[in-house]
Design a protein around this motif. Structure first.
Motif, PDB file in Angstrom:
ATOM      1  N   VAL A   1      13.101  15.772  27.631  1.00 18.78           N
ATOM      2  CA  VAL A   1      13.003  16.334  28.980  1.00 18.78           C
ATOM      3  C   VAL A   1      11.861  17.334  29.064  1.00 18.78           C
ATOM      4  N   ARG A   2      11.753  18.215  28.077  1.00 19.94           N
ATOM      5  CA  ARG A   2      10.669  19.203  28.092  1.00 19.94           C
ATOM      6  C   ARG A   2       9.315  18.522  28.022  1.00 19.94           C
ATOM      7  N   GLU A   3       9.177  17.552  27.132  1.00 20.97           N
ATOM      8  CA  GLU A   3       7.896  16.876  26.982  1.00 20.97           C
ATOM      9  C   GLU A   3       7.529  16.103  28.246  1.00 20.97           C
TER      10      GLU A   3
ATOM     11  N   ASP B   1       7.152  27.598  27.603  1.00 20.46           N
ATOM     12  CA  ASP B   1       6.312  28.380  28.509  1.00 20.46           C
ATOM     13  C   ASP B   1       7.006  28.638  29.841  1.00 20.46           C
ATOM     14  N   HIS B   2       7.856  27.724  30.235  1.00 22.64           N
ATOM     15  CA  HIS B   2       8.664  27.892  31.445  1.00 22.64           C
ATOM     16  C   HIS B   2      10.033  27.283  31.201  1.00 22.64           C
ATOM     17  N   TYR B   3      11.037  27.779  31.911  1.00 22.53           N
ATOM     18  CA  TYR B   3      12.382  27.207  31.844  1.00 22.53           C
ATOM     19  C   TYR B   3      12.658  26.281  33.024  1.00 22.53           C
ATOM     20  N   ARG B   4      11.721  26.267  33.961  1.00 20.70           N
ATOM     21  CA  ARG B   4      11.892  25.398  35.126  1.00 20.70           C
ATOM     22  C   ARG B   4      10.543  24.936  35.639  1.00 20.70           C
ATOM     23  N   VAL B   5      10.458  23.643  35.918  1.00 27.01           N
ATOM     24  CA  VAL B   5       9.333  23.082  36.651  1.00 27.01           C
ATOM     25  C   VAL B   5       9.944  22.176  37.725  1.00 27.01           C
ATOM     26  N   GLY B   6       9.929  22.647  38.964  1.00 27.40           N
ATOM     27  CA  GLY B   6      10.502  21.861  40.049  1.00 27.40           C
ATOM     28  C   GLY B   6      11.988  21.635  39.862  1.00 27.40           C
ATOM     29  N   ARG B   7      12.365  20.387  39.697  1.00 31.86           N
ATOM     30  CA  ARG B   7      13.770  20.002  39.562  1.00 31.86           C
ATOM     31  C   ARG B   7      14.192  19.771  38.114  1.00 31.86           C
TER      32      ARG B   7
ATOM     33  N   GLY C   1      23.387  28.021  28.842  1.00 34.20           N
ATOM     34  CA  GLY C   1      24.138  27.013  29.587  1.00 34.20           C
ATOM     35  C   GLY C   1      25.037  27.646  30.637  1.00 34.20           C
ATOM     36  N   HIS C   2      25.728  28.702  30.256  1.00 32.77           N
ATOM     37  CA  HIS C   2      26.613  29.396  31.194  1.00 32.77           C
ATOM     38  C   HIS C   2      25.823  30.029  32.329  1.00 32.77           C
ATOM     39  N   ALA C   3      24.709  30.699  31.988  1.00 33.25           N
ATOM     40  CA  ALA C   3      23.884  31.350  33.012  1.00 33.25           C
ATOM     41  C   ALA C   3      23.308  30.330  33.985  1.00 33.25           C
ATOM     42  N   LEU C   4      22.875  29.180  33.469  1.00 32.34           N
ATOM     43  CA  LEU C   4      22.315  28.153  34.340  1.00 32.34           C
ATOM     44  C   LEU C   4      23.400  27.554  35.232  1.00 32.34           C
TER      45      LEU C   4
ATOM     46  N   GLN D   1      21.159  30.349  42.908  1.00 34.29           N
ATOM     47  CA  GLN D   1      20.124  31.283  42.471  1.00 34.29           C
ATOM     48  C   GLN D   1      19.297  30.718  41.316  1.00 34.29           C
ATOM     49  N   LEU D   2      18.922  29.454  41.433  1.00 32.33           N
ATOM     50  CA  LEU D   2      18.141  28.810  40.374  1.00 32.33           C
ATOM     51  C   LEU D   2      16.812  29.504  40.129  1.00 32.33           C
ATOM     52  N   ASP D   3      16.237  30.065  41.193  1.00 32.94           N
ATOM     53  CA  ASP D   3      14.928  30.706  41.033  1.00 32.94           C
ATOM     54  C   ASP D   3      14.977  31.886  40.070  1.00 32.94           C
ATOM     55  N   GLY D   4      16.159  32.476  39.858  1.00 32.05           N
ATOM     56  CA  GLY D   4      16.262  33.623  38.969  1.00 32.05           C
ATOM     57  C   GLY D   4      16.594  33.280  37.536  1.00 32.05           C
ATOM     58  N   TYR D   5      16.852  31.992  37.261  1.00 35.66           N
ATOM     59  CA  TYR D   5      17.302  31.604  35.914  1.00 35.66           C
ATOM     60  C   TYR D   5      16.256  31.914  34.851  1.00 35.66           C
ATOM     61  N   GLU D   6      15.022  31.477  35.053  1.00 33.42           N
ATOM     62  CA  GLU D   6      13.987  31.711  34.041  1.00 33.42           C
ATOM     63  C   GLU D   6      13.745  33.200  33.830  1.00 33.42           C
TER      64      GLU D   6
END
Length: 376
Positions: free
Chosen positions: A168-170, A270-276, A302-305, A313-318
């Motif tokens: 998924v990351r790659e 480098d990031h925990y989220r890119v789009g979806r 996992g719990h925080a996400l 509040q997905l925008d605050g996860y990273e």
């Protein structure tokens, strides 16, 4: 193996059914959010791998309704001892920490996964096996995941909890910044007579490298050690020789349950989220096993996400979780380098200073950092 047909679509596709993926799934299930967990293995691994569950993770498992059963399966240890050979340099106590769980729980990873899976099933969920995800493509409206069989799953979001070599990351193009340690790490679960006994975890420094010995249920001990060049599958004689060199007169190994050699990296995505597409667990961070924090940080991811999905509040996860990983990676890297220094001057200074620091607030600070209570 789960034989339930794969649905055509879901809100959250979780790729990887390790501790981080299962913690996310349980959190989503408890929040009534539709999800699918995919794993490429026909059944969960039965080797022990990670074996430490720290206090903050137990607090999270309290919230997930999974702590009581796990605690019943493990051993509670209230201190870490830092040694150079047989000489004790510092004791790190956990029994005074401000938590309902003032200890470290020693329990094999497969038990942690078993308890989380049972909790997931009690909430009506399960893991779909074996489904190897080979392609992850996102667009404005969602994500399409394609399996090695050609089956597809459409999801609102995809989460990679699929380990250091995350597909998924790659697929998302997220970098994984860091490097590898030059040494290999030996991991072995053994039966032995161990002079310090089962009441503490020992972190032993030495010129040959770092050695960790920790008690496990059933009279076993976990041995983790840095070795310049180890065999793929260390045997009993190898483990005995290693302990003879690093903790002379402390260990007599009488049985070997499981062993492995692995390379350790220290990297953070480098990031925990890119789009979806989002990341958690080892797909987002890997580091030295010196403090036993990898699985713990992943479960907390996992719990925080899951809570971020539930609260919108997905925008605050990273912003919340990536600095935690950076801090853990930096902390364990410092521990590993201090323990494995080849400089005689640095070793001498370390061995003089650490006993003196034992009379300051450092031991409690180290215990709080290891227990991850700073990350509430």
């Amino acid at each position: 193996m789960d034989t339930t047909p794969l649905p055509a679509r879901t809100e959250v596709a979780i790729v990887g059914a390790g501790p981080a993926g299962l913690a996310l799934a349980v959190t989503l299930a408890a929040s009534g959010i539709d999800f699918v967990v995919l794993d490429r293995l026909a059944e969960g691994a039965n080797t022990s791998r990670a074996a430490v569950v720290h206090a903050r993770t137990l607090e999270v498992l309290d919230e997930l309704g999974a702590s009581e059963e796990l605690i019943a399966r493990g051993i509670q240890v209230t201190r870490f001892a830092v040694r150079d050979g047989s000489r004790r340099l510092l004791t790190v106590p956990f029994d005074k920490l401000p938590t309902a769980h003032p200890y470290t729980l020693m329990v094999p990873q497969y038990e942690t996964e078993s308890v989380l899976l049972a909790r997931l099933r009690a909430l009506g969920g399960d893991v779909h096996r074996p489904h190897e995800v080979t392609s992850v493509v996102q667009d404005e409206d969602g994500v399409t995941l394609t399996m090695s069989t050609g089956q597809t799953l459409r999801a609102g979001y995809a989460v990679g909890t699929d380990g250091m070599h995350s597909t998924v990351r790659e697929a998302s193009g997220i970098g994984f910044t860091g490097s590898a340690y030059s040494e290999s790490f030996v991991l072995a679960d053994v039966v032995m007579d161990w002079v310090p006994g089962p009441s503490e975890v020992s972190l032993t420094f030495g010129t040959a490298g770092l050695t960790v010995v920790a008690p496990l249920p059933g009279g076993h001990y976990r041995v983790v050690a840095t070795v310049d060049d180890a065999p793929d599958t260390p045997d009993l004689a190898f483990v005995q020789q290693l302990l003879d060199e690093r903790a002379p007169g402390q260990a007599k190994v009488t049985g070997l349950a499981w062993s492995s050699r692995f390379r350790v990296h220290h990297r953070v995505a480098d990031h925990y989220r890119v789009g979806r597409v989002l990341l958690a667990g080892d797909a987002a961070h890997v580091h030295s096993p010196a403090g036993g924090q990898g699985m713990n940080t992943g479960i907390q991811d996992g719990h925080a996400l899951g809570r971020a999905f539930a609260t919108g509040q997905l925008d605050g996860y990273e912003a919340r979780r990536r600095p935690v990983a950076q801090r853990v990676v930096a902390f364990t890297d410092r521990m590993t380098r201090i323990a494995t220094t080849h400089s005689a001057i640095a070793r001498g200074a370390r061995n003089i200073v650490l006993p003196l620091l034992g009379h300051t607030g450092l031991p409690k600070k180290l215990a709080t950092e290891l227990a991850e209570l700073n990350y509430r």
